[in-house]
Design an enzyme around this catalytic site. Structure first.
Site, PDB file in Angstrom:
ATOM      1  N   LYS A  92     -14.816 -76.425  60.814  1.00  0.00           N
ATOM      2  CA  LYS A  92     -15.682 -74.978  60.102  1.00  0.00           C
ATOM      3  C   LYS A  92     -16.549 -75.092  60.181  1.00  0.00           C
ATOM      4  O   LYS A  92     -17.231 -74.452  58.892  1.00  0.00           O
ATOM      5  CB  LYS A  92     -15.287 -75.599  58.814  1.00  0.00           C
ATOM      6  N   SER A  93     -17.528 -75.642  61.408  1.00  0.00           N
ATOM      7  CA  SER A  93     -19.313 -75.476  61.321  1.00  0.00           C
ATOM      8  C   SER A  93     -19.129 -74.442  62.147  1.00  0.00           C
ATOM      9  O   SER A  93     -20.725 -73.725  62.186  1.00  0.00           O
ATOM     10  CB  SER A  93     -19.937 -76.678  61.505  1.00  0.00           C
ATOM     11  N   THR A  95     -16.979 -73.727  65.067  1.00  0.00           N
ATOM     12  CA  THR A  95     -16.250 -73.495  66.566  1.00  0.00           C
ATOM     13  C   THR A  95     -16.093 -72.795  67.498  1.00  0.00           C
ATOM     14  O   THR A  95     -15.974 -72.564  68.136  1.00  0.00           O
ATOM     15  CB  THR A  95     -15.177 -74.746  66.265  1.00  0.00           C
ATOM     16  N   THR A  96     -15.015 -71.346  66.611  1.00  0.00           N
ATOM     17  CA  THR A  96     -14.112 -70.668  66.861  1.00  0.00           C
ATOM     18  C   THR A  96     -15.523 -70.069  67.681  1.00  0.00           C
ATOM     19  O   THR A  96     -15.395 -69.464  68.984  1.00  0.00           O
ATOM     20  CB  THR A  96     -13.723 -70.108  66.030  1.00  0.00           C
ATOM     21  N   TRP A  97     -16.365 -69.228  67.265  1.00  0.00           N
ATOM     22  CA  TRP A  97     -17.677 -67.970  67.286  1.00  0.00           C
ATOM     23  C   TRP A  97     -18.340 -68.761  68.739  1.00  0.00           C
ATOM     24  O   TRP A  97     -17.950 -68.286  69.749  1.00  0.00           O
ATOM     25  CB  TRP A  97     -18.299 -68.152  66.126  1.00  0.00           C
ATOM     26  N   HIS A 156     -15.077 -82.650  68.069  1.00  0.00           N
ATOM     27  CA  HIS A 156     -14.881 -82.896  66.936  1.00  0.00           C
ATOM     28  C   HIS A 156     -15.656 -84.035  66.751  1.00  0.00           C
ATOM     29  O   HIS A 156     -15.415 -84.390  66.025  1.00  0.00           O
ATOM     30  CB  HIS A 156     -13.902 -82.368  66.413  1.00  0.00           C
ATOM     31  N   ARG A 178     -23.676 -76.722  60.145  1.00  0.00           N
ATOM     32  CA  ARG A 178     -23.823 -75.396  58.921  1.00  0.00           C
ATOM     33  C   ARG A 178     -24.131 -76.106  57.671  1.00  0.00           C
ATOM     34  O   ARG A 178     -23.389 -77.320  57.782  1.00  0.00           O
ATOM     35  CB  ARG A 178     -21.554 -74.836  58.753  1.00  0.00           C
ATOM     36  N   SER A 186     -15.278 -73.637  53.472  1.00  0.00           N
ATOM     37  CA  SER A 186     -14.336 -73.040  54.513  1.00  0.00           C
ATOM     38  C   SER A 186     -13.329 -74.664  54.322  1.00  0.00           C
ATOM     39  O   SER A 186     -12.228 -73.968  55.183  1.00  0.00           O
ATOM     40  CB  SER A 186     -15.098 -72.946  55.537  1.00  0.00           C
ATOM     41  N   LYS A 309     -14.457 -65.367  55.909  1.00  0.00           N
ATOM     42  CA  LYS A 309     -15.136 -64.621  55.917  1.00  0.00           C
ATOM     43  C   LYS A 309     -16.207 -64.252  56.611  1.00  0.00           C
ATOM     44  O   LYS A 309     -16.662 -62.765  56.780  1.00  0.00           O
ATOM     45  CB  LYS A 309     -15.867 -64.604  54.617  1.00  0.00           C
TER      46      LYS A 309
END
Ligand code: PAP
Length: 346
Positions: A92-93, A95-97, A156, A178, A186, A309
């Site tokens: 949730k930091s 990663t996907t982006w 991770h 993050r 998140s 978000k």
């Protein structure tokens, strides 16, 4: 330009269910192989699964792809190449982006000037385009037997638990962290969407208490960040340390830095033509969340769960003043003397 992950084979040749079955069998074997070691480990209440297990100073889930058994198996078998690049994050930091940006930067020549009409990021989750080593280990034909260079992976895993070959081979790492308060929020929402029957954590207050004492998947948060921050200061050429907040406020410069670090710098001509802006648009929250409205990852997680978000500071809608101050105190103490800041623009 080399193909740097097995994304294309995943995208163009959908896995048949026989392969899925084989992968599940690989996982079952691994879980079974390490179950005795698990019994010895300290336990805490989990967020998504029933329990978290303390292994080498960090809390891990069990019986999942991102799990303590997977980590043990990677430590026993994973072979890094010196030219590999690893994107490392706490869940949730961002990663996907980061996966999307790195994939788009490295593969940009394949998808310009009509060379291929459909960019993988327009039809698939970034997690399908750039794999975690945690998922690779269960693949029947894992990327790490390929000879592409550089191979791109995400993980991770905390620095001190990385498979020895990653550390010894001198691979480059990109670490993205993050603000802890936004990670907590998140993670809380993500866990609520994915919680299995054995996971009983419900309220935000409970999530806050667990997070504060370090008990989140792959936490403690602060130890994870500090581990990578330390190596980034000792070996800045090997570890690029970034923040989600910094990427948000100056995405253009971050894309430029990423490209340089990856050895895929933008030419002057590309800069003039707006190649970086194009990648930023492609990887924007708005675009990726639209592409990933439906469907699941192969491991069953809804694509949409990775896009909530995509903002900085949503914690203000969840944490009381008291909670906020408590996390500030812990962060101040844990990061004392370190140049780690989540101010936008840092
Ligand atoms: P993971 O570690 O499980 O893969 P990760 O991608 O690190 O998850 O975190 C998801 C967060 O990144 C979500 O944050 P939120 O809950 O505060 O909204 C998600 O919305 C955000 N995110 C996903 N894609 C993007 C993007 N393209 N730009 C900015 N933020 C994004």
């Amino acid at each position: 330009m080399p193909i740097t992950s097995h994304a294309f084979s995943l995208l163009s040749v959908p896995k048949c269910s026989d392969e899925d079955k084989k992968e599940r069998a690989n996982m079952a074997l691994t879980f079974d192989r390490y179950k005795d070691r698990l019994r010895m480990l300290p336990k805490e209440k989990g967020w998504i699964t029933g329990n978290l297990y303390m292994y080498q100073g960090f809390w891990h889930q069990t019986m999942r792809i991102i799990s303590v058994e997977t980590l043990m198996a990677l430590q026993d078998t994973f072979k890094a190449h010196p030219t590999d690049i690893y994107l490392v994050t706490l869940p949730k930091s961002g990663t996907t982006w980061l996966k999307a940006l790195v994939f788009a930067i490295v593969n940009r020549k394949r998808y310009t000037n009509g060379s291929l009409s459909t960019h993988p990021l327009l039809i698939s989750n970034p997690h399908n385009c750039l794999p975690f080593i945690e998922t690779e280990i269960y693949a029947n034909t894992p990327t790490y037997v390929d000879t592409h260079s550089p191979r791109l992976f995400a993980t991770h895993i905390p620095y001190t638990s990385l498979p020895q070959s990653i550390i010894e081979s001198g691979c480059r790492l990109i670490y993205l962290c993050r603000n802890p308060k936004d990670v907590l929020v998140s993670m809380f929402h993500f866990a609520n969407k994915l919680r299995d029957k054995s996971g009983s954590l419900v309220t935000f207050e409970e999530a806050f208490e667990s997070f504060s004492k370090g008990a989140m998947p792959v936490g403690p948060y602060w130890d994870h960040v500090k581990g990578y921050h330390k190596v980034s200061t000792e070996h800045p050429g090997k570890v690029l340390f970034l923040t989600y907040e910094g990427m948000k406020v100056d995405t253009l410069n971050h894309v430029k830095r990423l490209a340089k670090f990856l050895d895929y710098p933008f030419t002057e001509e590309e800069e003039v033509e707006g190649a970086m802006q194009e990648i930023i648009r492609l990887c924007s929250f708005e675009n990726l969340s639209e592409v990933n409205k439906h469907g699941n990852l192969r491991e069953g997680i809804p694509n949409a769960a990775f896009f909530r978000k995509g903002e900085v500071g949503d914690w203000t809608n969840h944490l009381t003043n008291e909670m906020s101050q408590r996390l500030d105190r812990i962060t101040k103490e844990k990061f004392h003397g370190l140049d780690i800041s989540f101010n936008q623009g840092s």
